[in-house]
Design a protein around this motif. Structure first.
Motif, PDB file in Angstrom:
ATOM      1  N   ALA A   9       0.826  -1.216   0.000  1.00 12.25           N
ATOM      2  CA  ALA A   9       0.000   0.000   0.000  1.00 12.25           C
ATOM      3  C   ALA A   9       0.855   1.259   0.000  1.00 12.25           C
ATOM      4  CB  ALA A   9      -0.929   0.002   1.208  1.00 12.25           C
ATOM      5  N   LEU A  10       0.380   2.270  -0.694  1.00 17.05           N
ATOM      6  CA  LEU A  10       0.980   3.598  -0.634  1.00 17.05           C
ATOM      7  C   LEU A  10       0.418   4.329   0.591  1.00 17.05           C
ATOM      8  CD1 LEU A  10       0.726   4.555  -4.406  1.00 17.05           C
ATOM      9  CD2 LEU A  10       2.774   3.815  -3.150  1.00 17.05           C
ATOM     10  N   PRO A  11       0.985   5.487   0.946  1.00 18.81           N
ATOM     11  CA  PRO A  11       0.459   6.221   2.098  1.00 18.81           C
ATOM     12  C   PRO A  11      -1.034   6.501   1.976  1.00 18.81           C
ATOM     13  CG  PRO A  11       2.565   7.136   1.437  1.00 18.81           C
ATOM     14  CD  PRO A  11       2.191   6.132   0.399  1.00 18.81           C
ATOM     15  N   ASN A  12      -1.755   6.254   3.074  1.00 24.40           N
ATOM     16  CA  ASN A  12      -3.197   6.477   3.156  1.00 24.40           C
ATOM     17  C   ASN A  12      -3.961   5.744   2.051  1.00 24.40           C
ATOM     18  OD1 ASN A  12      -2.795   8.097   5.397  1.00 24.40           O
ATOM     19  ND2 ASN A  12      -2.717   9.980   4.198  1.00 24.40           N
ATOM     20  N   GLU A  13      -3.576   4.489   1.857  1.00 25.85           N
ATOM     21  CA  GLU A  13      -4.204   3.660   0.835  1.00 25.85           C
ATOM     22  C   GLU A  13      -4.618   2.327   1.455  1.00 25.85           C
ATOM     23  OE1 GLU A  13      -3.040   3.132  -3.704  1.00 25.85           O
ATOM     24  OE2 GLU A  13      -1.827   1.791  -2.452  1.00 25.85           O
ATOM     25  N   ILE A  14      -5.717   1.767   0.966  1.00 20.62           N
ATOM     26  CA  ILE A  14      -6.180   0.446   1.376  1.00 20.62           C
ATOM     27  C   ILE A  14      -5.953  -0.504   0.211  1.00 20.62           C
ATOM     28  CG2 ILE A  14      -8.159  -0.939   2.100  1.00 20.62           C
ATOM     29  CD1 ILE A  14      -9.406   1.679   3.166  1.00 20.62           C
ATOM     30  N   VAL A  15      -5.351  -1.650   0.504  1.00 17.95           N
ATOM     31  CA  VAL A  15      -5.149  -2.675  -0.521  1.00 17.95           C
ATOM     32  C   VAL A  15      -5.879  -3.941  -0.067  1.00 17.95           C
ATOM     33  CG1 VAL A  15      -3.503  -4.032  -1.858  1.00 17.95           C
ATOM     34  CG2 VAL A  15      -2.912  -1.709  -1.137  1.00 17.95           C
ATOM     35  N   ILE A  16      -6.715  -4.479  -0.942  1.00 18.14           N
ATOM     36  CA  ILE A  16      -7.480  -5.670  -0.594  1.00 18.14           C
ATOM     37  C   ILE A  16      -7.184  -6.795  -1.577  1.00 18.14           C
ATOM     38  CG2 ILE A  16      -9.312  -4.264   0.421  1.00 18.14           C
ATOM     39  CD1 ILE A  16     -11.036  -4.890  -2.021  1.00 18.14           C
ATOM     40  N   SER A  17      -7.389  -8.021  -1.126  1.00 19.26           N
ATOM     41  CA  SER A  17      -7.175  -9.183  -1.983  1.00 19.26           C
ATOM     42  C   SER A  17      -8.396  -9.417  -2.868  1.00 19.26           C
ATOM     43  CB  SER A  17      -6.917 -10.423  -1.123  1.00 19.26           C
ATOM     44  OG  SER A  17      -8.074 -10.728  -0.349  1.00 19.26           O
ATOM     45  N   GLU A  18      -8.240 -10.305  -3.844  1.00 11.18           N
ATOM     46  CA  GLU A  18      -9.347 -10.615  -4.749  1.00 11.18           C
ATOM     47  C   GLU A  18     -10.506 -11.258  -3.996  1.00 11.18           C
ATOM     48  OE1 GLU A  18      -9.601 -11.825  -9.356  1.00 11.18           O
ATOM     49  OE2 GLU A  18      -8.368 -13.157  -8.115  1.00 11.18           O
ATOM     50  N   ALA A  19     -10.186 -12.029  -2.937  1.00 11.45           N
ATOM     51  CA  ALA A  19     -11.236 -12.662  -2.135  1.00 11.45           C
ATOM     52  C   ALA A  19     -12.189 -11.617  -1.570  1.00 11.45           C
ATOM     53  CB  ALA A  19     -10.609 -13.478  -1.009  1.00 11.45           C
ATOM     54  N   LEU A  20     -11.660 -10.475  -1.163  1.00 13.11           N
ATOM     55  CA  LEU A  20     -12.513  -9.409  -0.644  1.00 13.11           C
ATOM     56  C   LEU A  20     -13.169  -8.619  -1.768  1.00 13.11           C
ATOM     57  CD1 LEU A  20     -10.248  -9.366   2.061  1.00 13.11           C
ATOM     58  CD2 LEU A  20     -12.161  -7.890   2.635  1.00 13.11           C
ATOM     59  N   PHE A  21     -12.437  -8.364  -2.826  1.00 12.22           N
ATOM     60  CA  PHE A  21     -12.972  -7.571  -3.932  1.00 12.22           C
ATOM     61  C   PHE A  21     -14.202  -8.242  -4.537  1.00 12.22           C
ATOM     62  CE2 PHE A  21     -13.094  -6.106  -8.370  1.00 12.22           C
ATOM     63  CZ  PHE A  21     -13.117  -4.734  -8.172  1.00 12.22           C
ATOM     64  N   ASN A  22     -14.238  -9.568  -4.531  1.00 10.67           N
ATOM     65  CA  ASN A  22     -15.360 -10.309  -5.106  1.00 10.67           C
ATOM     66  C   ASN A  22     -16.556 -10.405  -4.165  1.00 10.67           C
ATOM     67  OD1 ASN A  22     -14.041 -10.799  -7.537  1.00 10.67           O
ATOM     68  ND2 ASN A  22     -13.111 -12.689  -6.805  1.00 10.67           N
ATOM     69  N   ASN A  23     -16.403  -9.926  -2.921  1.00  9.17           N
ATOM     70  CA  ASN A  23     -17.505  -9.947  -1.970  1.00  9.17           C
ATOM     71  C   ASN A  23     -18.484  -8.807  -2.297  1.00  9.17           C
ATOM     72  OD1 ASN A  23     -18.667  -8.789   0.786  1.00  9.17           O
ATOM     73  ND2 ASN A  23     -18.279 -10.972   1.076  1.00  9.17           N
ATOM     74  N   ARG A  24     -19.773  -9.108  -2.340  1.00  8.00           N
ATOM     75  CA  ARG A  24     -20.766  -8.121  -2.761  1.00  8.00           C
ATOM     76  C   ARG A  24     -20.801  -6.900  -1.851  1.00  8.00           C
ATOM     77  NH1 ARG A  24     -26.154 -11.619  -4.540  1.00  8.00           N
ATOM     78  NH2 ARG A  24     -25.208 -12.697  -6.331  1.00  8.00           N
ATOM     79  N   SER A  25     -20.785  -7.144  -0.533  1.00  4.19           N
ATOM     80  CA  SER A  25     -20.870  -6.008   0.390  1.00  4.19           C
ATOM     81  C   SER A  25     -19.637  -5.129   0.299  1.00  4.19           C
ATOM     82  CB  SER A  25     -21.073  -6.500   1.828  1.00  4.19           C
ATOM     83  OG  SER A  25     -19.961  -7.265   2.270  1.00  4.19           O
ATOM     84  N   VAL A  26     -18.477  -5.733   0.041  1.00  5.11           N
ATOM     85  CA  VAL A  26     -17.253  -4.950  -0.118  1.00  5.11           C
ATOM     86  C   VAL A  26     -17.306  -4.140  -1.407  1.00  5.11           C
ATOM     87  CG1 VAL A  26     -14.750  -5.071  -0.421  1.00  5.11           C
ATOM     88  CG2 VAL A  26     -15.856  -6.549   1.257  1.00  5.11           C
ATOM     89  N   LYS A  27     -17.785  -4.745  -2.494  1.00  2.00           N
ATOM     90  CA  LYS A  27     -17.898  -4.007  -3.761  1.00  2.00           C
ATOM     91  C   LYS A  27     -18.806  -2.794  -3.619  1.00  2.00           C
ATOM     92  CE  LYS A  27     -16.655  -7.180  -7.448  1.00  2.00           C
ATOM     93  NZ  LYS A  27     -17.070  -7.845  -8.707  1.00  2.00           N
TER      94      LYS A  27
END
Length: 360
Positions: free
Chosen positions: A303-321
Protein backbone atom coordinates in the motif's frame (compact mmCIF):
# COMPACT_ATOMS: atom_id res chain seq x y z
CA UNK A 1 -36.23 -17.40 40.68
CA UNK A 2 -34.92 -13.84 40.58
CA UNK A 3 -32.43 -12.71 37.95
CA UNK A 4 -30.32 -9.60 37.44
CA UNK A 5 -28.50 -9.02 34.17
CA UNK A 6 -26.02 -6.25 33.39
CA UNK A 7 -25.16 -4.44 30.19
CA UNK A 8 -23.02 -1.30 30.09
CA UNK A 9 -24.36 -0.15 26.75
CA UNK A 10 -28.04 -1.08 27.11
CA UNK A 11 -29.23 -1.85 30.62
CA UNK A 12 -32.88 -1.55 29.55
CA UNK A 13 -32.40 -4.47 27.14
CA UNK A 14 -30.74 -6.53 29.88
CA UNK A 15 -33.67 -5.80 32.23
CA UNK A 16 -36.15 -6.94 29.57
CA UNK A 17 -34.30 -10.21 29.06
CA UNK A 18 -34.07 -10.82 32.82
CA UNK A 19 -37.79 -10.19 33.31
CA UNK A 20 -38.64 -12.50 30.39
CA UNK A 21 -36.43 -15.38 31.54
CA UNK A 22 -37.72 -15.14 35.10
CA UNK A 23 -41.18 -16.21 33.90
CA UNK A 24 -40.45 -18.86 31.26
CA UNK A 25 -40.61 -22.63 31.55
CA UNK A 26 -37.56 -24.60 32.65
CA UNK A 27 -37.30 -26.06 29.15
CA UNK A 28 -36.51 -22.64 27.70
CA UNK A 29 -33.72 -22.18 30.24
CA UNK A 30 -31.82 -25.10 28.69
CA UNK A 31 -29.93 -23.99 25.57
CA UNK A 32 -31.61 -20.60 25.66
CA UNK A 33 -32.50 -19.38 22.13
CA UNK A 34 -30.97 -15.97 22.71
CA UNK A 35 -30.97 -14.82 19.07
CA UNK A 36 -34.67 -15.66 18.77
CA UNK A 37 -35.31 -13.75 22.00
CA UNK A 38 -33.24 -10.87 20.66
CA UNK A 39 -35.39 -10.65 17.53
CA UNK A 40 -38.54 -10.65 19.65
CA UNK A 41 -37.24 -7.72 21.71
CA UNK A 42 -35.52 -5.99 18.77
CA UNK A 43 -32.06 -6.39 20.31
CA UNK A 44 -29.16 -6.81 17.81
CA UNK A 45 -27.25 -10.10 17.88
CA UNK A 46 -24.05 -8.48 19.12
CA UNK A 47 -25.84 -6.75 22.01
CA UNK A 48 -27.76 -9.78 23.25
CA UNK A 49 -24.61 -11.89 23.02
CA UNK A 50 -22.84 -9.31 25.22
CA UNK A 51 -25.69 -9.53 27.75
CA UNK A 52 -25.38 -13.31 28.00
CA UNK A 53 -21.56 -13.29 28.12
CA UNK A 54 -21.75 -10.79 30.97
CA UNK A 55 -24.29 -13.14 32.55
CA UNK A 56 -21.82 -16.02 32.35
CA UNK A 57 -19.18 -13.87 34.03
CA UNK A 58 -21.69 -12.88 36.75
CA UNK A 59 -22.74 -16.48 37.40
CA UNK A 60 -26.23 -16.25 35.90
CA UNK A 61 -25.59 -18.61 32.96
CA UNK A 62 -23.25 -21.42 32.02
CA UNK A 63 -21.69 -21.69 28.60
CA UNK A 64 -21.22 -25.01 26.77
CA UNK A 65 -19.07 -25.76 23.73
CA UNK A 66 -20.76 -28.45 21.63
CA UNK A 67 -18.81 -30.25 18.91
CA UNK A 68 -20.98 -31.66 16.13
CA UNK A 69 -20.09 -34.10 13.41
CA UNK A 70 -19.71 -31.88 10.31
CA UNK A 71 -21.51 -34.50 8.19
CA UNK A 72 -24.54 -35.64 10.21
CA UNK A 73 -24.60 -33.14 13.08
CA UNK A 74 -24.40 -35.72 15.87
CA UNK A 75 -23.05 -34.40 19.20
CA UNK A 76 -19.67 -36.05 19.67
CA UNK A 77 -18.10 -33.92 22.39
CA UNK A 78 -19.12 -31.29 24.95
CA UNK A 79 -16.95 -28.97 27.03
CA UNK A 80 -17.59 -26.22 29.56
CA UNK A 81 -14.42 -24.32 28.67
CA UNK A 82 -12.34 -23.41 25.64
CA UNK A 83 -9.40 -24.84 27.57
CA UNK A 84 -10.97 -28.27 27.00
CA UNK A 85 -11.05 -27.74 23.23
CA UNK A 86 -10.77 -30.74 20.96
CA UNK A 87 -9.13 -30.41 17.55
CA UNK A 88 -10.28 -33.79 16.31
CA UNK A 89 -13.14 -36.16 17.13
CA UNK A 90 -14.75 -39.41 16.00
CA UNK A 91 -18.40 -39.74 14.98
CA UNK A 92 -19.91 -43.11 15.90
CA UNK A 93 -22.80 -42.51 13.48
CA UNK A 94 -20.66 -41.76 10.41
CA UNK A 95 -17.82 -43.99 11.66
CA UNK A 96 -15.14 -41.47 10.77
CA UNK A 97 -12.64 -39.05 12.28
CA UNK A 98 -13.03 -35.34 11.53
CA UNK A 99 -11.31 -32.05 12.33
CA UNK A 100 -13.23 -29.39 14.22
CA UNK A 101 -13.63 -25.88 12.80
CA UNK A 102 -14.80 -22.89 14.82
CA UNK A 103 -17.08 -21.48 12.14
CA UNK A 104 -18.61 -24.71 10.81
CA UNK A 105 -19.26 -27.43 13.40
CA UNK A 106 -18.67 -25.97 16.88
CA UNK A 107 -21.79 -24.61 18.56
CA UNK A 108 -22.03 -22.60 21.78
CA UNK A 109 -25.10 -22.77 24.02
CA UNK A 110 -26.14 -20.82 27.13
CA UNK A 111 -28.22 -22.32 29.95
CA UNK A 112 -29.29 -21.11 33.37
CA UNK A 113 -26.65 -21.58 36.07
CA UNK A 114 -27.42 -24.49 38.45
CA UNK A 115 -27.03 -22.17 41.44
CA UNK A 116 -30.15 -20.31 40.27
CA UNK A 117 -32.16 -23.31 39.07
CA UNK A 118 -31.43 -27.00 38.72
CA UNK A 119 -32.76 -28.23 35.41
CA UNK A 120 -34.13 -31.70 34.76
CA UNK A 121 -31.38 -33.90 33.20
CA UNK A 122 -34.06 -35.12 30.78
CA UNK A 123 -33.71 -31.87 28.81
CA UNK A 124 -30.21 -32.81 27.70
CA UNK A 125 -31.12 -36.45 27.11
CA UNK A 126 -34.08 -35.42 24.94
CA UNK A 127 -31.89 -32.94 23.06
CA UNK A 128 -29.47 -35.72 22.10
CA UNK A 129 -32.30 -38.18 21.38
CA UNK A 130 -34.14 -35.74 19.10
CA UNK A 131 -30.98 -35.08 17.13
CA UNK A 132 -30.39 -38.82 16.75
CA UNK A 133 -33.97 -39.30 15.56
CA UNK A 134 -33.52 -36.59 12.92
CA UNK A 135 -30.32 -38.22 11.67
CA UNK A 136 -32.06 -41.61 11.38
CA UNK A 137 -34.79 -39.90 9.35
CA UNK A 138 -32.21 -38.48 6.98
CA UNK A 139 -32.28 -34.92 8.38
CA UNK A 140 -28.66 -33.92 8.93
CA UNK A 141 -27.15 -30.95 10.77
CA UNK A 142 -30.52 -29.85 12.20
CA UNK A 143 -28.65 -27.76 14.80
CA UNK A 144 -27.08 -25.56 12.12
CA UNK A 145 -29.69 -22.82 11.76
CA UNK A 146 -29.27 -19.03 11.31
CA UNK A 147 -29.94 -18.66 15.05
CA UNK A 148 -27.24 -21.12 16.12
CA UNK A 149 -24.24 -19.54 17.85
CA UNK A 150 -21.00 -20.66 16.22
CA UNK A 151 -17.80 -20.91 18.22
CA UNK A 152 -16.20 -18.17 16.13
CA UNK A 153 -18.85 -15.69 17.34
CA UNK A 154 -17.64 -16.21 20.90
CA UNK A 155 -13.90 -15.88 20.34
CA UNK A 156 -14.61 -12.89 18.06
CA UNK A 157 -16.53 -11.15 20.84
CA UNK A 158 -14.58 -8.37 22.52
CA UNK A 159 -16.44 -8.64 25.83
CA UNK A 160 -15.68 -12.37 25.99
CA UNK A 161 -11.99 -11.65 25.40
CA UNK A 162 -12.04 -8.96 28.09
CA UNK A 163 -13.92 -10.86 30.78
CA UNK A 164 -12.74 -14.43 30.04
CA UNK A 165 -9.04 -13.79 29.57
CA UNK A 166 -8.17 -17.18 31.03
CA UNK A 167 -10.33 -18.87 28.37
CA UNK A 168 -7.57 -19.75 25.93
CA UNK A 169 -6.36 -22.80 24.06
CA UNK A 170 -3.89 -24.82 26.11
CA UNK A 171 -0.37 -25.64 24.96
CA UNK A 172 -0.12 -26.53 21.28
CA UNK A 173 -3.88 -26.84 20.88
CA UNK A 174 -5.30 -25.10 17.78
CA UNK A 175 -8.77 -24.66 16.28
CA UNK A 176 -9.12 -23.79 12.59
CA UNK A 177 -11.41 -21.19 11.05
CA UNK A 178 -12.63 -21.92 7.55
CA UNK A 179 -12.81 -18.25 6.67
CA UNK A 180 -12.23 -14.90 8.38
CA UNK A 181 -10.98 -11.48 7.35
CA UNK A 182 -7.72 -9.99 8.60
CA UNK A 183 -6.95 -6.28 8.68
CA UNK A 184 -3.40 -4.99 9.13
CA UNK A 185 -2.85 -1.25 9.57
CA UNK A 186 0.63 0.20 9.93
CA UNK A 187 2.03 3.68 10.52
CA UNK A 188 4.49 4.57 7.76
CA UNK A 189 8.12 5.39 8.65
CA UNK A 190 7.67 4.93 12.40
CA UNK A 191 11.38 4.17 12.76
CA UNK A 192 12.35 7.52 11.18
CA UNK A 193 9.93 9.21 13.53
CA UNK A 194 12.04 8.16 16.52
CA UNK A 195 15.02 9.85 14.86
CA UNK A 196 13.19 13.14 14.25
CA UNK A 197 11.33 13.36 17.57
CA UNK A 198 12.37 12.35 21.08
CA UNK A 199 11.55 8.79 22.19
CA UNK A 200 8.83 9.76 24.64
CA UNK A 201 7.00 11.98 22.15
CA UNK A 202 7.23 9.35 19.41
CA UNK A 203 5.98 6.57 21.68
CA UNK A 204 3.05 8.70 22.82
CA UNK A 205 2.15 9.64 19.25
CA UNK A 206 2.28 6.06 17.96
CA UNK A 207 0.24 4.86 20.92
CA UNK A 208 -2.37 7.50 20.11
CA UNK A 209 -2.60 6.26 16.53
CA UNK A 210 -2.74 2.56 17.40
CA UNK A 211 -5.46 3.24 20.00
CA UNK A 212 -7.54 5.00 17.35
CA UNK A 213 -7.07 2.06 14.99
CA UNK A 214 -7.97 -0.50 17.68
CA UNK A 215 -11.05 1.46 18.78
CA UNK A 216 -12.28 1.76 15.19
CA UNK A 217 -11.84 -1.97 14.58
CA UNK A 218 -13.86 -2.77 17.70
CA UNK A 219 -16.62 -0.24 16.96
CA UNK A 220 -17.00 -1.67 13.45
CA UNK A 221 -17.60 -5.19 14.72
CA UNK A 222 -14.08 -6.63 14.66
CA UNK A 223 -11.53 -7.71 17.24
CA UNK A 224 -8.26 -5.76 17.65
CA UNK A 225 -6.14 -8.88 18.16
CA UNK A 226 -2.79 -7.25 18.86
CA UNK A 227 -0.44 -4.33 18.33
CA UNK A 228 3.01 -5.02 16.89
CA UNK A 229 5.14 -1.90 17.13
CA UNK A 230 3.25 0.68 15.07
CA UNK A 231 0.98 -1.91 13.41
CA UNK A 232 -2.44 -3.15 14.50
CA UNK A 233 -3.99 -6.49 13.53
CA UNK A 234 -7.76 -6.90 13.57
CA UNK A 235 -10.02 -9.80 12.60
CA UNK A 236 -13.61 -9.85 11.38
CA UNK A 237 -16.28 -12.43 10.63
CA UNK A 238 -17.92 -10.06 8.13
CA UNK A 239 -15.61 -8.82 5.32
CA UNK A 240 -17.89 -5.85 4.65
CA UNK A 241 -17.42 -4.63 8.21
CA UNK A 242 -13.66 -5.10 7.85
CA UNK A 243 -13.54 -2.85 4.79
CA UNK A 244 -15.75 -0.23 6.44
CA UNK A 245 -13.43 -0.26 9.46
CA UNK A 246 -10.44 0.39 7.18
CA UNK A 247 -12.19 3.33 5.49
CA UNK A 248 -13.36 4.86 8.79
CA UNK A 249 -9.95 4.45 10.42
CA UNK A 250 -8.14 6.02 7.49
CA UNK A 251 -10.54 8.96 7.22
CA UNK A 252 -10.55 9.58 10.95
CA UNK A 253 -6.76 9.55 11.16
CA UNK A 254 -6.38 11.88 8.16
CA UNK A 255 -8.77 14.34 9.79
CA UNK A 256 -7.09 13.82 13.17
CA UNK A 257 -3.68 14.86 11.78
CA UNK A 258 -4.72 18.07 10.01
CA UNK A 259 -4.07 20.39 12.94
CA UNK A 260 -0.91 18.67 14.13
CA UNK A 261 2.62 19.93 13.42
CA UNK A 262 3.92 18.66 10.07
CA UNK A 263 6.35 16.18 11.65
CA UNK A 264 3.47 14.59 13.59
CA UNK A 265 1.17 14.18 10.59
CA UNK A 266 1.58 10.46 10.25
CA UNK A 267 0.33 8.37 7.35
CA UNK A 268 -0.85 4.77 7.45
CA UNK A 269 -1.30 1.90 5.04
CA UNK A 270 -3.88 -0.87 5.36
CA UNK A 271 -4.11 -4.39 3.95
CA UNK A 272 -7.14 -6.71 3.99
CA UNK A 273 -7.41 -10.40 3.11
CA UNK A 274 -9.82 -13.27 3.78
CA UNK A 275 -9.20 -16.98 4.11
CA UNK A 276 -8.61 -19.89 6.49
CA UNK A 277 -6.49 -19.50 9.63
CA UNK A 278 -5.77 -21.11 12.98
CA UNK A 279 -6.90 -19.84 16.37
CA UNK A 280 -4.03 -20.31 18.83
CA UNK A 281 -2.78 -18.94 22.12
CA UNK A 282 0.19 -16.58 21.96
CA UNK A 283 1.43 -14.53 24.93
CA UNK A 284 -1.49 -15.90 26.97
CA UNK A 285 -4.07 -14.40 24.59
CA UNK A 286 -6.17 -15.78 21.76
CA UNK A 287 -4.47 -15.04 18.45
CA UNK A 288 -4.54 -16.14 14.81
CA UNK A 289 -1.79 -17.56 12.61
CA UNK A 290 -1.43 -19.02 9.15
CA UNK A 291 -0.85 -18.17 5.50
CA UNK A 292 -3.84 -15.82 5.38
CA UNK A 293 -2.40 -13.74 8.23
CA UNK A 294 1.08 -13.65 6.69
CA UNK A 295 -0.33 -12.77 3.26
CA UNK A 296 -2.26 -9.85 4.78
CA UNK A 297 1.01 -8.40 6.07
CA UNK A 298 2.50 -8.70 2.57
CA UNK A 299 -0.61 -7.08 1.07
CA UNK A 300 -0.40 -4.21 3.56
CA UNK A 301 3.23 -3.59 2.60
CA UNK A 302 2.22 -2.93 -1.04
CA UNK A 303 0.00 0.00 0.00
CA UNK A 304 0.98 3.60 -0.63
CA UNK A 305 0.46 6.22 2.10
CA UNK A 306 -3.20 6.48 3.16
CA UNK A 307 -4.20 3.66 0.84
CA UNK A 308 -6.18 0.45 1.38
CA UNK A 309 -5.15 -2.67 -0.52
CA UNK A 310 -7.48 -5.67 -0.59
CA UNK A 311 -7.18 -9.18 -1.98
CA UNK A 312 -9.35 -10.61 -4.75
CA UNK A 313 -11.24 -12.66 -2.14
CA UNK A 314 -12.51 -9.41 -0.64
CA UNK A 315 -12.97 -7.57 -3.93
CA UNK A 316 -15.36 -10.31 -5.11
CA UNK A 317 -17.50 -9.95 -1.97
CA UNK A 318 -20.77 -8.12 -2.76
CA UNK A 319 -20.87 -6.01 0.39
CA UNK A 320 -17.25 -4.95 -0.12
CA UNK A 321 -17.90 -4.01 -3.76
CA UNK A 322 -20.84 -1.85 -2.71
CA UNK A 323 -18.70 -0.20 -0.04
CA UNK A 324 -15.91 0.50 -2.55
CA UNK A 325 -18.35 2.23 -4.91
CA UNK A 326 -19.45 4.47 -2.05
CA UNK A 327 -15.91 5.81 -1.52
CA UNK A 328 -14.31 5.80 -4.98
CA UNK A 329 -14.88 4.93 -8.63
CA UNK A 330 -11.18 4.32 -9.31
CA UNK A 331 -9.47 1.08 -8.29
CA UNK A 332 -6.00 0.02 -9.38
CA UNK A 333 -5.45 -3.68 -10.05
CA UNK A 334 -2.11 -5.39 -9.41
CA UNK A 335 -0.76 -8.90 -9.97
CA UNK A 336 1.97 -9.94 -7.56
CA UNK A 337 3.72 -12.94 -6.07
CA UNK A 338 5.24 -12.53 -2.63
CA UNK A 339 8.59 -13.99 -1.68
CA UNK A 340 8.21 -17.32 0.08
CA UNK A 341 4.47 -17.43 -0.69
CA UNK A 342 3.33 -20.10 -3.18
CA UNK A 343 0.25 -18.19 -4.32
CA UNK A 344 -0.16 -15.55 -6.99
CA UNK A 345 -2.19 -12.61 -5.67
CA UNK A 346 -4.48 -10.19 -7.46
CA UNK A 347 -4.67 -7.03 -5.40
CA UNK A 348 -6.85 -3.93 -5.60
CA UNK A 349 -5.51 -0.54 -4.48
CA UNK A 350 -8.11 1.90 -3.16
CA UNK A 351 -7.16 5.48 -2.47
CA UNK A 352 -9.30 7.14 0.18
CA UNK A 353 -9.84 10.88 0.14
CA UNK A 354 -10.32 12.92 3.27
CA UNK A 355 -13.92 14.16 3.09
CA UNK A 356 -13.16 17.45 4.80
CA UNK A 357 -10.40 18.26 2.33
CA UNK A 358 -12.49 17.10 -0.61
CA UNK A 359 -15.33 19.40 0.36
CA UNK A 360 -13.17 22.49 0.74
Amino acid sequence: MSMKLRCKMNQKAADKIAAFLTNVSDRLLFHIPLYEIGKAFDIPREKILDIFIQGVYDGVFILEWIYHCPTCGHVVYEASSLQQASSQNFCTVCNKVFNNTLDTNIEVCFSIHPRLKTLDPAFKLNYIADMGKSIRNGKYRTWDTPDAIKGVEIIQNNLYRELMRSEVLIGDQVLPLKNATVLFADVINSTKLYASLDDRKTFSLLKEYTCILSDTIEKCGGVPVKTIGAAVMGTFIDPGKAFNAAVKALRYLMKHTQNKPIQEQLEIKIGLHSGPMLAVTLNNRLDYVGLTVNSTIDIKDTALPNEIVISEALFNNRSVKRAILSVTDTVQKQQIRFKGNPDNHTLYHIKIQNRSRKNR
